[in-house]
Write an enzyme that holds these catalytic residues in place. Structure first.
Site, PDB file in Angstrom:
ATOM      1  N   LYS A 188       0.870  -1.169   0.000  1.00 10.04           N
ATOM      2  CA  LYS A 188       0.000   0.000   0.000  1.00 10.04           C
ATOM      3  C   LYS A 188       0.913   1.227   0.000  1.00 10.04           C
ATOM      4  CE  LYS A 188      -4.039   1.894   2.451  1.00 10.04           C
ATOM      5  NZ  LYS A 188      -4.947   1.685   3.615  1.00 10.04           N
TER       6      LYS A 188
ATOM      7  N   ARG B 249       1.739  -5.668   3.530  1.00 15.07           N
ATOM      8  CA  ARG B 249       0.817  -6.508   4.293  1.00 15.07           C
ATOM      9  C   ARG B 249       1.086  -7.979   4.005  1.00 15.07           C
ATOM     10  NH1 ARG B 249      -3.997  -3.352   1.491  1.00 15.07           N
ATOM     11  NH2 ARG B 249      -4.569  -1.790   3.045  1.00 15.07           N
TER      12      ARG B 249
ATOM     13  N   ARG C   9     -10.409 -10.614  -4.104  1.00 11.76           N
ATOM     14  CA  ARG C   9     -11.544  -9.852  -3.598  1.00 11.76           C
ATOM     15  C   ARG C   9     -12.818 -10.275  -4.328  1.00 11.76           C
ATOM     16  NH1 ARG C   9      -9.081  -4.299  -2.196  1.00 11.76           N
ATOM     17  NH2 ARG C   9      -6.853  -4.588  -2.515  1.00 11.76           N
TER      18      ARG C   9
ATOM     19  N   ASP D 121     -15.042  -4.558  -3.023  1.00 13.77           N
ATOM     20  CA  ASP D 121     -13.612  -4.733  -3.279  1.00 13.77           C
ATOM     21  C   ASP D 121     -12.800  -4.748  -1.984  1.00 13.77           C
ATOM     22  OD1 ASP D 121     -14.539  -1.874  -3.620  1.00 13.77           O
ATOM     23  OD2 ASP D 121     -12.388  -1.526  -3.402  1.00 13.77           O
ATOM     24  N   ASN D 122     -13.467  -4.605  -0.848  1.00 13.62           N
ATOM     25  CA  ASN D 122     -12.775  -4.659   0.439  1.00 13.62           C
ATOM     26  C   ASN D 122     -13.130  -5.912   1.233  1.00 13.62           C
ATOM     27  OD1 ASN D 122     -11.328  -2.328   0.102  1.00 13.62           O
ATOM     28  ND2 ASN D 122     -12.800  -1.022   1.137  1.00 13.62           N
TER      29      ASN D 122
END
Length: 477
Positions: A115, A181, A188, A258-259
């Site tokens: 990210k 991460r 997703r 999408d999360n």
């Protein structure tokens, strides 16, 4: 690398056979500075990366030199999604990418994703960067959630990158960072939605097979992709995740399609907050003006997103069968709520009435405005904590008549491993918490004088809580 380092780059091969790649090859940004701010040694050990020197760590997780036998170039994953219930076909990995895949000590396939690693074809008008505050907030969220038993992605690395960023929701210019991460799947719901939008049935079938093989191997049947079995598993895992959020008093904030991913792992922490009380209307995002993703509506959001996933699978299975499968969510959720709340209370479940107890317990917390984390701290292991609860800062709440019958029922449940109460953590007057004022207080000295001591003290406190509760969220496959 340690002997237990095992690269396994299966996602890069997905799509070759049907001409539907799920990603674009991208280049990481070149940053002017690389200041290592955080490395997760616990989880680095579990994937064979704990022995890296700080210099090697920065080369891999700041400059993104490939790990041995791993992806030679990062992959920005393609997906669509419903964002606040509006379909958006113009999204994808806009400031992150899949950097590596590897196996952990449970033989699970895990992904190292980023990210703030730079622009991709899906950045639109964004700079592809992450603020340092955003990275700090994600570490605090994942560490706290893991300690509370939530199945979450792990913040693996945070490196400050020396750029000045302009943001509307932070005093600017603000400092920049890149986060890595460790996640159990980057697939997703929106990945399936993109393929359905493009009407690529072969690619959907191949993606289902990929998910079954790598995340739900018990469903593998020769010659049968087992779409309904896959959908059932995703529904069950999603119900479990939402229940764990509820038991942790956590509000994700942005539950777009999408999360959410197929393994039911919590990830992507933006405007998250922990609720101070059991307020169903409590929201995390200032832009969630209708409370769509409020504390009390997270199960509704999960079910709605699952319905969209089911729609994307309609090219692979009977629609009536998919709809019937979706109806399983409520039952799965009731079971998961009982499991999650009884684990948080350190009590052994007894049967069907357990969910009713949870409902009544939450109703009492909502009506009284009892401090969320304090209640679970006070009553951990039930009958074994009566004296502790009597000396709580909110002991008067437990003396009121409206708590009497609830207390009587609470004390009937058998404590699980009450020796956990001997931990130093339970000698404190109150619990470790992560309310928004605390997060801001941790960030302020970092922003003002580069003082990380409050951040480090909080991580130590969370580690003490994690060791005391001994919730083992990593057991979930």
């Amino acid at each position: 690398m340690a002997e237990n380092y095992r690269a396994d780059t299966v996602f890069a091969r997905l799509g070759d056979e049907n001409g539907a790649p799920h990603y674009d090859l991208v280049e990481p940004a070149e940053f002017p500075e690389h200041i290592l701010r955080y490395r997760n040694q616990r989880w680095a050990a579990r994937v064979g990366l704990a022995s890296l020197s700080d210099d090697a760590w920065i080369r891999h997780f700041g400059r993104f030199e490939p790990l041995p036998d791993n992806l030679t170039q990062p992959l920005a994953i393609r997906y669509h999604g419903h964002q606040f219930r509006t379909y958006n076909p113009d999204i994808g990995d806009g400031r992150g990418f899949l950097y590596a895949q590897l196996r952990d000590d449970q033989d699970r396939l895990l992904d190292l994703g980023t990210k703030g690693s730079g622009q991709t074809p899906y950045s639109r008008f964004g700079d592809g960067r992450l603020t340092l505050k955003g990275g700090v907030r994600e570490i605090l969220a994942t560490e706290m959630l893991e300690a509370l038993g939530v199945y979450t992605s792990k913040s693996f690395s945070l490196i400050e990158t020396g750029e000045a960023l302009q943001r509307q929701d932070e005093p600017s210019p603000t400092r920049s960072s890149v986060l890595v991460r460790l996640s159990h799947s980057h697939v997703r719901f929106g990945v399936f939605q993109r393929l359905a939008f493009e009407k690529n049935e072969n690619a959907i079938a191949a993606l289902i097979d990929y998910c079954i093989e790598n995340y739900f191997p018990a469903l593998s049947t020769p010659g049968d992709s087992n779409v309904i079995g896959f959908y059932t598993s995703v529904i069950q895992h999603t119900a479990r995740l939402v229940a764990q959020w509820m038991a942790a008093g956590f509000v994700h904030g942005v539950l777009n399609t999408d999360n959410m991913n197929v393994t039911g792992e919590s990830f992507d922490y933006g405007p998250w907050r922990f609720a101070p009380t059991a307020d169903p209307g409590f929201t995390a995002a200032y832009f969630d003006q209708t409370g769509l993703y409020s504390f009390g509506r997270q199960a509704e959001a999960g079910a709605w997103n699952l319905a969209q996933l089911g729609g994307a699978l309609a090219q692979q299975a009977d629609v009536d069968a998919l709809n019937k499968t979706l109806q399983l969510f409520s039952g799965f959720y009731e079971t998961a709520m009982a499991d999650a709340y009884f684990e948080r209370l350190g009590l052994k479940r007894t049967g069907a009435d357990d969910f009713k107890f949870v409902v009544d317990f939450l109703k009492w917390m909502t009506e009284t405005g009892a401090p969320y984390e304090q209640v679970f701290f006070d009553w951990f292991c039930g009958a074994a904590s009566v004296d502790r609860a009597d000396h709580s800062a909110v002991a008067e709440l437990y003396q009121q008549e409206k708590f009497a019958s609830l207390k009587s029922r609470l004390l009937q449940y058998t404590p699980i491993n009450p020796e956990r109460l001997e931990s130093r953590y339970f000698q404190n007057a109150g619990p470790c918490t992560m309310l928004i004022d605390e997060v801001e207080a941790i960030w302020a000295p970092i922003a003002e004088k580069d003082d990380w001591s409050a951040f480090e003290r909080k991580l130590e406190a969370i580690a003490g809580m994690r060791d005391a509760y001994q919730f083992n969220a990593s057991r979930y496959a």
